[in-house]
Write an enzyme that holds these catalytic residues in place. Structure first.
Site, mmCIF file in Angstrom:
data_model
loop_
_atom_site.group_PDB
_atom_site.id
_atom_site.type_symbol
_atom_site.label_atom_id
_atom_site.label_comp_id
_atom_site.label_asym_id
_atom_site.label_seq_id
_atom_site.Cartn_x
_atom_site.Cartn_y
_atom_site.Cartn_z
ATOM 1 N N GLY A 59 0.804 -1.408 -0.111
ATOM 2 C CA GLY A 59 0.017 -0.082 0.051
ATOM 3 C C GLY A 59 0.853 1.413 -0.242
ATOM 4 N N PRO A 102 4.761 -5.043 -1.059
ATOM 5 C CA PRO A 102 4.584 -3.754 -1.942
ATOM 6 C C PRO A 102 4.246 -4.287 -3.270
ATOM 7 C CG PRO A 102 6.770 -4.481 -1.278
ATOM 8 C CD PRO A 102 6.066 -5.447 -0.474
ATOM 9 N N ARG A 138 2.826 -1.470 -6.131
ATOM 10 C CA ARG A 138 2.835 -0.105 -6.751
ATOM 11 C C ARG A 138 4.126 0.436 -6.388
ATOM 12 N NH1 ARG A 138 -1.707 3.131 -7.624
ATOM 13 N NH2 ARG A 138 -2.434 1.831 -5.874
ATOM 14 N N ARG A 151 -7.267 4.187 -14.392
ATOM 15 C CA ARG A 151 -7.086 4.720 -12.993
ATOM 16 C C ARG A 151 -7.774 5.996 -12.965
ATOM 17 N NH1 ARG A 151 -3.207 5.572 -10.392
ATOM 18 N NH2 ARG A 151 -4.115 5.066 -8.243
ATOM 19 N N TYR A 185 -10.652 5.966 -10.157
ATOM 20 C CA TYR A 185 -10.320 6.558 -9.139
ATOM 21 C C TYR A 185 -10.192 8.197 -8.951
ATOM 22 C CZ TYR A 185 -8.551 1.658 -8.542
ATOM 23 O OH TYR A 185 -8.601 0.559 -9.065
ATOM 24 N N CYS A 240 -15.062 5.438 -26.867
ATOM 25 C CA CYS A 240 -16.159 6.337 -27.184
ATOM 26 C C CYS A 240 -16.940 6.659 -25.785
ATOM 27 C CB CYS A 240 -16.974 5.386 -28.002
ATOM 28 S SG CYS A 240 -16.293 5.435 -29.848
ATOM 29 N N GLU A 241 -16.225 7.402 -24.980
ATOM 30 C CA GLU A 241 -17.069 8.231 -23.797
ATOM 31 C C GLU A 241 -16.177 9.134 -23.241
ATOM 32 O OE1 GLU A 241 -17.008 4.048 -21.783
ATOM 33 O OE2 GLU A 241 -16.644 5.713 -19.879
ATOM 34 N N TYR A 249 -0.806 -1.147 -11.960
ATOM 35 C CA TYR A 249 -2.217 -1.107 -12.135
ATOM 36 C C TYR A 249 -2.673 -0.511 -13.555
ATOM 37 C CZ TYR A 249 -2.012 -2.614 -7.481
ATOM 38 O OH TYR A 249 -1.517 -3.153 -6.102
HETATM 39 N N1 LLP Z 1 -1.460 -6.945 -0.547
HETATM 40 C C1 LLP Z 1 -2.850 -7.156 -0.806
HETATM 41 C C2 LLP Z 1 -3.619 -8.043 -0.130
HETATM 42 C C3 LLP Z 1 -3.372 -6.292 -1.746
HETATM 43 O O1 LLP Z 1 -4.763 -6.329 -1.799
HETATM 44 C C4 LLP Z 1 -2.833 -5.517 -2.473
HETATM 45 C C5 LLP Z 1 -3.471 -4.196 -3.445
HETATM 46 C C6 LLP Z 1 -1.278 -5.394 -2.244
HETATM 47 C C7 LLP Z 1 -0.872 -6.147 -1.308
HETATM 48 C C8 LLP Z 1 -0.395 -4.210 -3.033
HETATM 49 O O2 LLP Z 1 -0.736 -3.118 -2.786
HETATM 50 P P1 LLP Z 1 0.021 -1.798 -3.458
HETATM 51 O O3 LLP Z 1 1.564 -1.865 -2.566
HETATM 52 O O4 LLP Z 1 0.258 -2.130 -4.704
HETATM 53 O O5 LLP Z 1 -0.761 -0.668 -3.110
HETATM 54 N N2 LLP Z 1 -6.151 -1.041 -8.650
HETATM 55 C C9 LLP Z 1 -5.979 0.063 -7.567
HETATM 56 C C10 LLP Z 1 -5.069 -0.622 -6.636
HETATM 57 C C11 LLP Z 1 -5.787 -1.776 -6.083
HETATM 58 C C12 LLP Z 1 -4.942 -2.453 -4.886
HETATM 59 C C13 LLP Z 1 -5.329 -3.932 -4.484
HETATM 60 N N3 LLP Z 1 -4.719 -4.502 -3.547
HETATM 61 C C14 LLP Z 1 -5.438 1.297 -8.178
HETATM 62 O O6 LLP Z 1 -4.990 1.459 -9.444
HETATM 63 O O7 LLP Z 1 -4.795 2.211 -7.561
#
Ligand code: LLP
Length: 435
Positions: A247, A290, A292, A333, A337, A364-365, A394
């Site tokens: 996250g 991690p 992202r 995204r 979001y 087309c939007e 993502y």
């Molecule tokens: N662990 C779990 C259990 C997760 O569900 C996620 C992301 C991560 C780790 C990795 O999170 P990160 O470090 O990448 O923030 N599509 C959305 C993000 C969805 C995240 C889903 N879970 C976006 O584009 O912002």
């Protein structure tokens, strides 16, 4: 924002290869991935975890959902870190790359029996269990394959993380995990203990994504550790693992300030040490996931400008619409979001004045927007290339075939060489599904 081998010169280049060359060779739109930067970022999370926690460091599980393909999974294998997968498809990629199954952690709030059996029979290290149904299903699969499966329980620590509501995951009203506050977590613990084919290793929480402050991670650790204490009090044994999820946010815009691995790990170390000592617990093995923050800044997207249109707004002002050859199919995204990106004119420099522009896609939007508001050079013309940084996470992983657009390729660049690691889809790929 830009990966370490990108140079913003007379034309944007990466590892000395200009975007014009990349566009000519691989077409547009295309995701350009800085391999060295990816490896360094992954290693920096690993090093930060180990330098903070030493013997108590668990595993860095790269969150495959941010972006995965077989070649990137091979890099994960080379680097010796783990991987978090949440579907049979992601698991298939990890296995195809030859990642040690012991380093695979399986997530998901609705894993099918097929997915659970595939994971168990392939000897994955850990399954993070998300519901009472799943406790029984994993136990049955473990029995079927004559195994004792290591599991973590996914918990919701009741935290409102500061991020978009669709990507916050640890408040009470979510589909994920067992709530600590409501007692669901305790009921799950009692259920797990009925199954001799399950080995409960500890707890997991993932509080959300694109988080730029550390306080919520510390509170999550505090609540999980309090439950570890309760577990020890009830059963006279300490659980050995804690997975604190991913996250960690990245910089999409010049004004964003990302969390560094060192800062996150120091804060987690402090939270874990204080709370374990308060409950008189040994520090468990600490893992993180991690996604992202490893892959996000390692890619940029090249688009070609197709058409340009000036629109007069109600207040008389002008808005220039610059249409590129991708859009919400390769970067969902902004539409999903309200995520914000930036872009630069990439194939040349221009001293033309910058004017208020909107970069839009070819779908087309109206909501097919890449960048809602950006000042760009007024002489940008069809055929110019725009590059959008930080599209690694993502982006390609959430790409769609909306309007029957083939999904773009991913081109890995390293030491002056560019190669396709995920090819562009073709019309034949798309038509191949039709019966
Ligand atoms: N662990 C779990 C259990 C997760 O569900 C996620 C992301 C991560 C780790 C990795 O999170 P990160 O470090 O990448 O923030 N599509 C959305 C993000 C969805 C995240 C889903 N879970 C976006 O584009 O912002």
């Amino acid at each position: 924002m830009w990966s370490s081998n990108v140079q913003l010169g007379s034309e944007l280049s990466i590892s000395s290869i200009g975007v014009t060359t990349l566009a000519r060779e691989f077409g547009t739109p295309a995701f350009i991935l800085d391999e060295e930067d990816f490896r360094n970022r992954a290693l920096s999370w690993n090093e930060a975890l180990f330098s903070a926690f030493g013997n108590n460091a668990g595993t860095v599980y790269y969150a495959a959902k941010a972006f995965i393909c077989v070649e990137v999974a091979r890099w994960i294998k080379d680097l010796g870190i783990g991987i978090d997968v949440c579907t049979a498809g992601e698991l298939a990629v990890a296995l195809k790359a030859g990642i040690d199954p012991a380093k695979i952690e399986v997530h998901g709030n609705n894993k099918s029996v097929f997915e659970i059996e595939k994971a168990v029979s392939n000897n994955v290290g850990t399954i993070v269990v998300d519901s009472l149904f799943e406790i029984v299903r994993v136990a049955e699969a473990a029995k079927k394959f004559e195994k004792v499966q290591r599991i973590l329980l996914r918990l919701t620590p009741g935290i409102e993380a500061h991020t978009h509501e669709s990507i916050a995951t640890a408040h009470e009203d979510v589909k994920f995990g067992f709530s600590i506050a409501s007692g669901a977590a305790w009921r799950a613990i009692e259920e797990v203990r009925k199954h001799p084919n399950l080995e409960l290793r500890g707890f997991h929480a993932h509080i959300g994504s694109q988080i730029l402050e550390t306080d919520a991670f510390a509170i999550s650790a505090q609540r999980l550790i309090a439950l570890l204490g309760q577990y020890r009090d009830a059963f006279s044994v300490e659980l050995p693992e804690l997975d604190l999820g991913g996250g960690y946010g990245v910089e999409y815009l010049p004004q964003d300030v990302a969390l560094t691995p060192e800062k996150v790990m120091q804060e987690l170390l402090q939270a874990v040490t204080i709370n374990c000592s308060a409950h008189n617990l040994a520090i468990p093995k600490i893992s993180i996931e991690p996604g992202r923050s490893i892959v996000g800044p390692t890619m940029f997207t090249i688009y070609e400008v197709g058409t340009i249109k000036d629109v007069t707004l109600e207040n008389g002002a002008n808005r220039r619409y610059i249409s590129v050859d991708g859009g919400m199919s390769d970067n969902l995204r902004p539409a999903l979001y309200g995520a914000q990106y930036t872009a630069v004119l990439a194939n040349r420099t221009s001293s033309a004045e910058k004017i208020s522009s909107r970069v839009v896609g070819k779908h087309c939007e109206t909501g097919d927007i890449v960048i809602k508001e950006i000042d760009l050079e007024s002489d940008i013309a069809p055929g110019d290339l725009l590059a959008t940084p930080t599209t690694g996470a993502y982006g390609r992983s959430m790409a769609t075939n909306y309007n029957h657009v083939p999904r773009p390729p991913v081109i890995a660049v390293k030491n002056g060489n560019a190669r396709i690691i995920l090819r562009r889809e073709t019309e034949e790929d798309l038509l191949g599904l039709d019966i």
